[in-house]
Design a protein around this motif. Sequence first.
Motif, PDB file in Angstrom:
ATOM      1  N   MET A   1       0.818  -1.174   0.000  1.00 26.33           N
ATOM      2  CA  MET A   1       0.000   0.000   0.000  1.00 26.33           C
ATOM      3  C   MET A   1       0.865   1.241   0.000  1.00 26.33           C
ATOM      4  N   ARG A   2       0.398   2.116  -0.790  1.00 28.70           N
ATOM      5  CA  ARG A   2       1.101   3.399  -0.851  1.00 28.70           C
ATOM      6  C   ARG A   2       0.496   4.350   0.158  1.00 28.70           C
ATOM      7  N   ARG A   3       1.340   5.109   0.657  1.00 25.96           N
ATOM      8  CA  ARG A   3       0.916   6.110   1.609  1.00 25.96           C
ATOM      9  C   ARG A   3       0.335   7.306   0.855  1.00 25.96           C
ATOM     10  N   ALA A   4      -0.800   7.800   1.308  1.00 23.58           N
ATOM     11  CA  ALA A   4      -1.421   8.953   0.639  1.00 23.58           C
ATOM     12  C   ALA A   4      -0.590  10.206   0.882  1.00 23.58           C
ATOM     13  N   ARG A   5      -0.420  10.964  -0.194  1.00 23.76           N
ATOM     14  CA  ARG A   5       0.353  12.199  -0.065  1.00 23.76           C
ATOM     15  C   ARG A   5      -0.452  13.236   0.697  1.00 23.76           C
ATOM     16  N   ALA A   6       0.182  13.832   1.587  1.00 27.46           N
ATOM     17  CA  ALA A   6      -0.477  14.906   2.327  1.00 27.46           C
ATOM     18  C   ALA A   6      -0.654  16.085   1.381  1.00 27.46           C
ATOM     19  N   SER A   7      -1.879  16.502   1.252  1.00 32.49           N
ATOM     20  CA  SER A   7      -2.131  17.611   0.332  1.00 32.49           C
ATOM     21  C   SER A   7      -1.677  18.916   0.964  1.00 32.49           C
ATOM     22  N   THR A   8      -0.990  19.676   0.210  1.00 27.43           N
ATOM     23  CA  THR A   8      -0.537  20.988   0.686  1.00 27.43           C
ATOM     24  C   THR A   8      -1.496  22.033   0.153  1.00 27.43           C
ATOM     25  N   ARG A   9      -2.410  22.344   0.976  1.00 28.71           N
ATOM     26  CA  ARG A   9      -3.422  23.335   0.591  1.00 28.71           C
ATOM     27  C   ARG A   9      -3.019  24.691   1.149  1.00 28.71           C
ATOM     28  N   ARG A  10      -2.906  25.636   0.276  1.00 28.04           N
ATOM     29  CA  ARG A  10      -2.514  26.977   0.711  1.00 28.04           C
ATOM     30  C   ARG A  10      -3.720  27.723   1.249  1.00 28.04           C
ATOM     31  N   GLU A  11      -3.465  28.515   2.238  1.00 29.37           N
ATOM     32  CA  GLU A  11      -4.514  29.371   2.790  1.00 29.37           C
ATOM     33  C   GLU A  11      -4.710  30.549   1.849  1.00 29.37           C
ATOM     34  N   PRO A  12      -5.944  30.873   1.549  1.00 31.67           N
ATOM     35  CA  PRO A  12      -6.159  32.031   0.650  1.00 31.67           C
ATOM     36  C   PRO A  12      -5.814  33.341   1.358  1.00 31.67           C
ATOM     37  N   THR A  13      -5.144  34.199   0.661  1.00 38.48           N
ATOM     38  CA  THR A  13      -4.763  35.485   1.244  1.00 38.48           C
ATOM     39  C   THR A  13      -5.884  36.505   1.154  1.00 38.48           C
ATOM     40  N   ILE A  14      -6.927  36.204   0.411  1.00 42.45           N
ATOM     41  CA  ILE A  14      -8.056  37.137   0.288  1.00 42.45           C
ATOM     42  C   ILE A  14      -8.694  37.370   1.649  1.00 42.45           C
ATOM     43  N   ALA A  15      -8.823  36.310   2.446  1.00 44.07           N
ATOM     44  CA  ALA A  15      -9.426  36.467   3.772  1.00 44.07           C
ATOM     45  C   ALA A  15      -8.590  37.391   4.635  1.00 44.07           C
ATOM     46  N   LEU A  16      -7.296  37.268   4.575  1.00 41.41           N
ATOM     47  CA  LEU A  16      -6.416  38.135   5.356  1.00 41.41           C
ATOM     48  C   LEU A  16      -6.529  39.587   4.890  1.00 41.41           C
ATOM     49  N   ILE A  17      -6.608  39.797   3.595  1.00 44.30           N
ATOM     50  CA  ILE A  17      -6.752  41.156   3.060  1.00 44.30           C
ATOM     51  C   ILE A  17      -8.081  41.752   3.507  1.00 44.30           C
ATOM     52  N   ASN A  18      -9.140  40.977   3.505  1.00 42.15           N
ATOM     53  CA  ASN A  18     -10.447  41.470   3.953  1.00 42.15           C
ATOM     54  C   ASN A  18     -10.416  41.885   5.410  1.00 42.15           C
ATOM     55  N   VAL A  19      -9.769  41.089   6.247  1.00 43.73           N
ATOM     56  CA  VAL A  19      -9.687  41.418   7.674  1.00 43.73           C
ATOM     57  C   VAL A  19      -8.898  42.704   7.871  1.00 43.73           C
ATOM     58  N   VAL A  20      -7.787  42.842   7.184  1.00 45.26           N
ATOM     59  CA  VAL A  20      -6.978  44.063   7.314  1.00 45.26           C
ATOM     60  C   VAL A  20      -7.766  45.274   6.820  1.00 45.26           C
ATOM     61  N   PHE A  21      -8.490  45.145   5.735  1.00 47.61           N
ATOM     62  CA  PHE A  21      -9.287  46.254   5.216  1.00 47.61           C
ATOM     63  C   PHE A  21     -10.379  46.644   6.209  1.00 47.61           C
ATOM     64  N   LEU A  22     -11.064  45.654   6.798  1.00 48.31           N
ATOM     65  CA  LEU A  22     -12.103  45.965   7.785  1.00 48.31           C
ATOM     66  C   LEU A  22     -11.515  46.648   9.013  1.00 48.31           C
ATOM     67  N   MET A  23     -10.331  46.237   9.425  1.00 46.90           N
ATOM     68  CA  MET A  23      -9.687  46.904  10.563  1.00 46.90           C
ATOM     69  C   MET A  23      -9.329  48.342  10.213  1.00 46.90           C
ATOM     70  N   LEU A  24      -8.855  48.551   9.001  1.00 50.35           N
ATOM     71  CA  LEU A  24      -8.524  49.902   8.558  1.00 50.35           C
ATOM     72  C   LEU A  24      -9.759  50.803   8.584  1.00 50.35           C
ATOM     73  N   VAL A  25     -10.872  50.321   8.054  1.00 49.57           N
ATOM     74  CA  VAL A  25     -12.112  51.099   8.053  1.00 49.57           C
ATOM     75  C   VAL A  25     -12.568  51.364   9.481  1.00 49.57           C
ATOM     76  N   PHE A  26     -12.484  50.368  10.343  1.00 52.04           N
ATOM     77  CA  PHE A  26     -12.911  50.545  11.740  1.00 52.04           C
ATOM     78  C   PHE A  26     -12.097  51.640  12.419  1.00 52.04           C
ATOM     79  N   PHE A  27     -10.781  51.607  12.270  1.00 50.51           N
ATOM     80  CA  PHE A  27      -9.956  52.607  12.943  1.00 50.51           C
ATOM     81  C   PHE A  27     -10.108  53.991  12.335  1.00 50.51           C
ATOM     82  N   MET A  28     -10.423  54.073  11.046  1.00 50.22           N
ATOM     83  CA  MET A  28     -10.676  55.384  10.444  1.00 50.22           C
ATOM     84  C   MET A  28     -11.963  55.985  10.999  1.00 50.22           C
ATOM     85  N   VAL A  29     -12.981  55.168  11.187  1.00 49.17           N
ATOM     86  CA  VAL A  29     -14.252  55.663  11.708  1.00 49.17           C
ATOM     87  C   VAL A  29     -14.140  55.963  13.196  1.00 49.17           C
TER      88      VAL A  29
END
Length: 128
Positions: A1-29
């Motif tokens: 039996m072959r061992r299943a390769r661990a999938s390397t799934r990258r985290e999307p950076t869009i979520a991080l950009i959205n959080v930073v943008f929301l923080m920016l808007v919050f601190f501006m207001v």
Amino acid sequence: MRRARASTRREPTIALINVVFLMLVFFMVAGTLAQPLEQGMNLVRTVELEGRSPPDALVIRADGTLTYRGSEITSPAAYLPRREDTASPDVRLVPDRDLPARDLVRIARELRAAGAGRVMVVTERGLQ
């Protein structure tokens, strides 16, 4: 039996950009955008002063009558020949608070048609 390769799934950076943008808007207001007044500084109170229109302004009463430097004007176009300072002068209007807006717009249009440059409305401004 072959061992299943661990999938390397990258985290999307869009979520991080959205959080930073929301923080920016919050601190501006939430933050202060203008410099606060210095400690112990009090502004001048003008409540008791008598209000006067600028000397070169066309005053419009609540009933629609026009006055310039205390004398009554028959029409907005009759105001412009009194102003010889420029070819298309800027006009300052001081309307009464109870003047209907349609009358103010009509008078401003008549002034523009008669050759006025800019038509500026002088208002009262208060700090809250």
